[in-house]
Design an enzyme around this catalytic site. Structure first.
Site, short mmCIF file in Angstrom:
data_model
loop_
_atom_site.label_atom_id
_atom_site.label_comp_id
_atom_site.label_asym_id
_atom_site.label_seq_id
_atom_site.Cartn_x
_atom_site.Cartn_y
_atom_site.Cartn_z
CG ASP A 33 -0.30 -2.55 -0.40
OD1 ASP A 33 -1.47 -2.34 -0.78
OD2 ASP A 33 0.66 -1.84 -0.75
CG HIS A 50 -10.50 -6.73 -1.95
ND1 HIS A 50 -9.31 -6.19 -1.50
CD2 HIS A 50 -11.15 -5.71 -2.59
CE1 HIS A 50 -9.24 -4.91 -1.84
NE2 HIS A 50 -10.34 -4.60 -2.51
CG LEU A 144 -1.59 -16.69 16.38
CD1 LEU A 144 -0.16 -16.15 16.37
CD2 LEU A 144 -2.01 -17.13 14.97
#
Length: 267
Positions: A33, A50, A144
């Protein structure tokens, strides 16, 4: 002996994990965020925030792999984000396309397995194909696990799970008394993955915003004022350090986080 619950409601003892107690939480989830506010503070367009957020994503995935985190879940695009201005949505979809096209090969070569949670039925076919390509290419990787929450909302995820259960009950395949919390959990988007040990939210906001509401029942929450574009390995280490000072109870006696983070992350 300390135990931690799997998503299916069973328990795994810390001694069941090969190599002993891990130094870091096995499953970390992040609400990324603050891209827009980062850009606004610098007099830049939101799309630049972004773009910088994608760079932070790359750094965080690499850091998570280096630190031995087994599963990293990222809230990349919520089902509510479609309400943003069309131009911003187009920019975000463009960034998603570029990230997959430019970074998928590196993720694959790094043995990362990509998984996607969220509703796909109404997605643009080209976006859906990109997400499926990322999953298909990396399906056999055992490093991962990178879970991308895309077009995701926790209430919608729970509603979809309950709807499937209701259909089974209506068709006589399931008795109402068989509906348990464990059964609902088994119908969620990634039921084989353990619940997050740690959920991080950047930008100073202190809420989950419809993210992993079911799975977050016993997660530790860390809120950092750092905007997502500035999030890096040091910020991740800081959040994990805060996590390590917590005591987790799971409704029972206090247990040190180093032991309780040992719940197995599935593949």
């Amino acid at each position: 002996m300390a135990h931690a619950p799997r998503i299916d409601g069973t328990e795994v003892a810390d001694t069941d994990i090969a190599g002993g107690v891990p130094e870091v939480p096995r499953h970390v989830a992040i609400i990324m965020d603050g891209n827009g506010r980062w850009a606004a503070a610098r007099g830049l367009p939101r799309v630049e925030g972004h773009r910088r957020g994608v760079e932070a994503l790359r750094k965080t995935v690499r850091a998570a792999g280096d630190m031995g985190i087994a599963c990293l879940t990222l809230f990349s695009f919520s089902s509510e984000n479609w309400q943003r201005p069309p131009s911003e949505v187009r920019d975000l979809m463009g960034l998603l396309r570029r990230f997959i096209r430019n970074d998928l090969a590196e993720l694959h070569s790094s043995n990362v397995r990509v998984r996607v949670i969220g509703e796909r039925a109404d997605l643009d076919p080209s976006i859906r194909r990109l997400l499926e390509e990322a999953e298909d290419l990396t399906v056999n990787n055992d490093g991962l696990i990178l879970v991308v929450a895309f077009n995701y909302g926790a209430r919608d995820e729970i509603a979809r799970a309950v709807r499937r259960i209701a259909e089974d009950v209506a068709n006589g395949r399931l008795k109402p008394e068989a509906v348990t919390a464990e059964l609902i959990g088994s119908r969620l988007d990634a039921p084989d993955l353990s619940d997050p040990d740690l959920i991080i939210r950047t930008s100073g906001e202190q809420r989950l915003s419809n993210f992993l509401l079911w799975q977050a029942a016993y997660s530790e929450l860390v809120f950092t004022p750092v905007y997502w574009p500035d999030f890096d390995r040091a910020a991740l280490e800081g959040a994990i350090e805060e996590y390590s000072r917590r005591e987790r109870r799971f409704g029972g006696l206090a247990v040190k986080t180093a032991a309780t983070s040992a719940a197995k992350t599935g593949s």
